[in-house]
Write an enzyme that holds these catalytic residues in place. Structure first.
Site, PDB file in Angstrom:
ATOM      1  N   ALA A  58       0.853  -1.197   0.000  1.00  0.00           N
ATOM      2  CA  ALA A  58       0.000   0.000   0.000  1.00  0.00           C
ATOM      3  C   ALA A  58       0.878   1.231   0.000  1.00  0.00           C
ATOM      4  CB  ALA A  58      -0.923   0.020   1.223  1.00  0.00           C
ATOM      5  N   ALA A  60       0.433   3.701   1.734  1.00  0.00           N
ATOM      6  CA  ALA A  60       0.518   4.202   3.111  1.00  0.00           C
ATOM      7  C   ALA A  60       1.559   3.470   3.954  1.00  0.00           C
ATOM      8  CB  ALA A  60      -0.849   4.085   3.790  1.00  0.00           C
ATOM      9  N   TYR A  61       2.085   2.345   3.476  1.00  0.00           N
ATOM     10  CA  TYR A  61       3.021   1.567   4.286  1.00  0.00           C
ATOM     11  C   TYR A  61       4.405   2.212   4.283  1.00  0.00           C
ATOM     12  CZ  TYR A  61      -0.458  -2.227   4.114  1.00  0.00           C
ATOM     13  OH  TYR A  61      -1.600  -2.986   4.218  1.00  0.00           O
ATOM     14  N   GLN A  62       4.765   2.723   5.447  1.00  0.00           N
ATOM     15  CA  GLN A  62       6.105   3.267   5.692  1.00  0.00           C
ATOM     16  C   GLN A  62       6.529   4.292   4.638  1.00  0.00           C
ATOM     17  OE1 GLN A  62       5.609   2.008   8.793  1.00  0.00           O
ATOM     18  NE2 GLN A  62       7.840   2.186   8.916  1.00  0.00           N
TER      19      GLN A  62
END
Length: 347
Positions: A58, A60-62
């Site tokens: 995603a 949004a991941y890290q």
């Protein structure tokens, strides 16, 4: 490894999907326990060697670094046409809404940024990460459909939604001739079975693939009570989801441990073998090589009917937690933890 069709799509996916939330720069983003690129590469290669062809990440991941790690590794170790890559986009930010950015424009901007991170021309599955209560579903479906028509997306999925929302969206897609959602990625495991009330029935009737996240309850279903890990110690969001029901959940966890001893396998294998009787492909995360091994072995384990009933017997109803509890019509306007250190272009 066993393979199956992803719902009403032509995608042939492994019964285990490697969840990539555990990969990324630990200095930025929501989680402090993620692994660096060298470790991620080793795990992803091991997954490929084990027959896993389905990968979920995603934007949004890290801070987008999960997408970057996954893209670079797949480029080095796999042919693009042999893997199924899924990524997700978040709702419009308050700044975008104030600036008049439409849902369609937001989706194209998010996707282009994800493709840049991944180093790819398209994704196989583009997932609406959570319901955007401030954007009409028509705009979301239209925006995603435009990306399908542009060849940047093969199929679309949805995550963190109610059954009525999925049914409403796909009815509108059918009416307008838009691409429908072929999969749903919600929170579902032995400790949290609320999906069985409505969502599982809808998916079975309409052949929508269930690819649940938190398949091992953030590690709680893979180890005995009292055993710990870096993630268990540091994942505050997982604690938010599970600490409130820890006493009731422990009874289920102990039964998982008991059956693991009975079968001579790991708790991971028992927990995922149960979930595999219910869904298309659980999203299983991995921060160590043996996490892959346990997930893969689960596809070969068949539980007896009485053992399945034994695992399910002590479940009690749970309140909604995590994204579904926070992402509400009223809470949608608040800054949420998943937006922490969001990549440039998501603000």
């Amino acid at each position: 490894m066993k393979y199956t069709k992803l719902g009403n799509s032509d995608l042939e996916v492994s019964r285990i999907c490697l969840g990539c939330m555990g990969f990324g720069n630990a200095a930025t983003g929501q989680h402090s326990w993620t692994v660096d690129e060298d470790a991620a590469r080793e795990i992803i290669k091991h997954a490929l060697d084990s027959g896993i062809n389905f990968f979920d990440t995603a934007i949004a991941y890290q801070n987008g670094t999960s997408e970057e790690y996954l893209g670079r590794t797949l480029k080095d170790f796999a042919k693009r046409e042999n893997v199924v890559v899924a990524t997700k986009f978040l709702p419009r930010s308050q700044q975008e809404i104030a600036d008049g950015v439409t849902g369609q424009e937001h989706i194209e901007k998010q996707l282009d940024l994800s493709l840049q991170h991944l180093g790819m021309d398209y994704v196989d599955l583009y997932i609406y990460h959570m319901w955007d209560y401030q954007t009409p579903i028509y705009d979301i479906l239209d925006g995603m459909n435009r990306m399908v028509k542009a060849g940047k997306v093969r199929y679309i999925g949805i995550a963190n939604c109610y059954a009525y929302q999925l049914a409403k969206a796909n009815a509108l897609a059918a009416k307008e001739g838009f691409a429908p959602f072929v999969s749903v990625q919600n929170h579902y495991n032995l400790l949290f079975r609320e999906e069985e009330r409505e969502m599982a029935k809808l998916c079975a009737e309409d052949n929508i693939a269930m690819t649940p996240y938190s398949a091992l309850a953030s590690g709680r279903l893979s180890r005995k009570p009292g055993e710990t890990s870096k993630r268990l110690a540091e994942d505050s969001y997982a604690k938010l989801k599970y600490d409130g029901t820890a006493e009731a959940d422990e009874k289920v966890i102990l039964r998982v441990a008991e059956l693991a001893d009975k079968y001579g396998v790991t708790m991971t294998e028992i927990s995922l073998a149960w979930l595999l009787t219910r869904v298309t492909a659980p999203v299983a995360g991995a921060t160590k090589l043996h996490h892959i091994d346990g997930a893969v072995k689960a596809t070969e384990l068949t539980l007896a009917d009485e053992d399945i009933a034994y695992l399910e017997e002590l479940y009690i109803p749970h309140k909604l937690v995590g994204v579904m509890a926070q992402n509400t019509r009223g809470g949608n306007k608040k800054e949420q933890v998943w937006m922490k250190n969001a990549p440039k272009g998501m603000q």
